[in-house]
Design an enzyme around this catalytic site. Structure first.
Site, PDB file in Angstrom:
ATOM      1  N   THR A   1      37.328  34.388  36.062  1.00 18.00           N
ATOM      2  CA  THR A   1      37.459  34.605  37.163  1.00 18.00           C
ATOM      3  C   THR A   1      36.834  33.733  38.308  1.00 18.00           C
ATOM      4  O   THR A   1      35.939  32.977  37.726  1.00 18.00           O
ATOM      5  CB  THR A   1      37.641  35.883  37.404  1.00 18.00           C
ATOM      6  N   ASP A   2      37.345  32.486  39.325  1.00 12.84           N
ATOM      7  CA  ASP A   2      36.626  32.215  39.500  1.00 12.84           C
ATOM      8  C   ASP A   2      35.556  32.839  40.675  1.00 12.84           C
ATOM      9  O   ASP A   2      34.287  32.149  41.179  1.00 12.84           O
ATOM     10  CB  ASP A   2      37.700  31.623  41.302  1.00 12.84           C
ATOM     11  N   GLU A   3      35.559  34.096  40.684  1.00 14.40           N
ATOM     12  CA  GLU A   3      34.265  34.942  41.595  1.00 14.40           C
ATOM     13  C   GLU A   3      33.125  34.671  40.811  1.00 14.40           C
ATOM     14  O   GLU A   3      32.102  34.984  41.171  1.00 14.40           O
ATOM     15  CB  GLU A   3      34.703  36.357  41.260  1.00 14.40           C
TER      16      GLU A   3
ATOM     17  N   TYR B   1      31.032  43.161  39.818  1.00 16.02           N
ATOM     18  CA  TYR B   1      32.128  42.274  39.044  1.00 16.02           C
ATOM     19  C   TYR B   1      31.377  41.427  39.054  1.00 16.02           C
ATOM     20  O   TYR B   1      32.006  41.181  37.286  1.00 16.02           O
ATOM     21  CB  TYR B   1      33.547  42.787  39.379  1.00 16.02           C
TER      22      TYR B   1
ATOM     23  N   LYS C   1      31.746  39.956  35.417  1.00 14.68           N
ATOM     24  CA  LYS C   1      32.071  38.623  34.673  1.00 14.68           C
ATOM     25  C   LYS C   1      30.735  36.903  34.151  1.00 14.68           C
ATOM     26  O   LYS C   1      31.344  36.493  33.505  1.00 14.68           O
ATOM     27  CB  LYS C   1      33.549  38.153  35.128  1.00 14.68           C
TER      28      LYS C   1
END
Ligand code: NAD
Ligand code: DAU
Length: 353
Positions: free
Chosen positions: A132-134, A158, A162
């Site tokens: 993810t970009d997060e 989260y 990741k």
């Protein structure tokens, strides 16, 4: 044969459906069927011998080793994860177990299998990790979009889980030579999206006459990509990505949340007008902000375009219209995921591993 994890979830199911629609190569699909896993997503594959579904946990090393030996996949695509930021804030434990420990165990199972492959198969094998970009954290309003070189600055349980999984994947390449690829994608939307996430939640709440909760001032920016475009990017990276590299995936569609919600309302006003003639936008309510809410994400996807020629097929306008239409045409899917009835259906369709 490829092995997909988490293929009963939103993106994984879209990927499996697209793969088998365009490809004869079979898929073995391992999914724990948490609240987010739904075999109704794959109902159209019932009876299709190219799809082997196994209910199981990526952290179950014995199961994974057995499946790898039995099916001898040429690639593993890892979608399995706990994926919802709000849930990670209220209960981070499952995120650490699946996203960190589960990914570690999966890597170890795959490493054991890969090490024992004959040279030619070993050369061609790929482990693609879907991320993810997060992991890059929050962008200032005027900062350029995230490139693959951006620092990892995860802010939620989260995104931290990741980020940890991405680092494990990277380390298994550098230390053990495992042939890995990582993709870091922006916010997906489209069919089969579980209605806890912004866009499907707004659609189902609007139709049910419920409030449309916008966190804080609603000016947080997300970069939206139609899920089928994410799937095509993953296929492209799987076939042509350089080993050990990461590829950012996004559609250059930065939008503040209020704009997203107003767009959904306007489409519903057009396609399924409210009985009282008022706009669904009247149901918008501003609520308390998400703790630690990242202000902005934006993906620079030029590496993927330059190296592998990938471009999204949908604009945000075409993708969001298709999405709203899909939810209007599939009320039984919405009812199933909201009632949890699909769990009973699962027990009648598939045996546990
Ligand atoms: P999702 O929550 O809809 O689906 C996750 C799937 O994984 C479910 O089917 C669930 O049953 C399964 N699963 C969970 N724990 C498991 C375990 N321990 N073992 C086996 N299966 C397990 O998530 P999604 O939105 O489809 O996301 C898929 C992947 O893509 C995730 O890794 C997520 O981090 C990543 N991602 C998502 C987005 C997005 O916008 N949704 C964007 C970028 C990256
Ligand atoms: O950026 C990629 C990520 O996008 C993925 O890695 C995650 O798995 C996926 O869930 C998604 O995370 P977000 O937190 O961005 O998605 P979510 O749909 O939960 O929220 C989108 C934005 O909308 C975010 O700024 C929070 C806000 N929001 C969300 C909900 C559910 C609201 O304002 N109201 C809501 O009710």
């Amino acid at each position: 044969m490829i092995l997909v994890t988490g293929g009963a979830g939103f993106i994984g199911a879209n990927f499996v459906l697209d793969w088998l629609a365009t490809n004869e190569e079979p898929v073995v699909n391992i999914d724990k069927l948490t609240y987010a896993g739904n075999l109704h997503n794959l109902a159209s594959l019932k009876g299709d011998a190219r799809h082997v579904f196994v209910q199981g946990d990526i952290g179950d090393s014995a199961l994974l080793s057995r499946l790898l030996q039995e099916h001898r996949p040429r690639a593993v695509v890892n979608f399995a994860a706990e994926s919802h930021v709000d849930r990670s804030i209220h209960g981070p434990e499952d995120f650490i177990q699946t996203n960190v420990v589960g990914t570690f165990r999966l890597l170890e199972s795959v490493r054991g299998y890969w090490n024992a492959l004959p040279d030619a198969e070993k050369q061609g094998f790929r482990f693609l990790h879907v991320s993810t970009d997060e992991v890059y954290g929050s962008l200032a309003a005027d900062a350029p979009a995230f490139t693959e070189d951006h620092l990892y600055e995860p802010n939620s349980p989260y995104s931290a889980s990741k980020a940890a999984s991405d680092h494990l994947v990277r380390a298994w390449h550098h230390t053990y030579g495992l042939p890995v690829l990582t993709t870091n994608c922006s916010n997906n939307y489209g069919p089969l999206h579980f209605p806890e996430k912004l866009i499907p939640l707004m659609i189902v709440n609007a139709l049910a006459g419920k409030p449309l909760p916008i966190y804080g001032d609603g000016m947080q920016v997300r970069d939206w990509l139609y899920v089928k475009d994410h799937c095509s990017a993953i296929r492209r990276v799987l076939e042509g990505g350089r080993l050990g590299e990461t590829y950012n995936v996004g559609g250059w569609n930065e939008k503040p949340n209020v704009e997203i919600v107003n767009t959904v309302c306007a489409l519903l006003d057009e396609l399924r007008p409210r009985a009282d003639g008022q706009s669904y936008a009247g149901q918008i309510t501003y609520v308390k902000d998400r703790p630690g809410h990242d202000r902005r994400y934006a993906i620079d996807a030029r590496k993927l375009e330059r190296e592998l020629g990938w471009k999204p097929a949908e604009t945000f306008e075409s993708g969001i219209r298709k999405t709203v239409q899909w939810y209007l045409e599939n009320p039984e899917w919405v009812a199933q995921v909201q009632s949890g009835a699909y769990r009973d259906w699962v027990q009648t369709q598939y045996a546990s591993a």
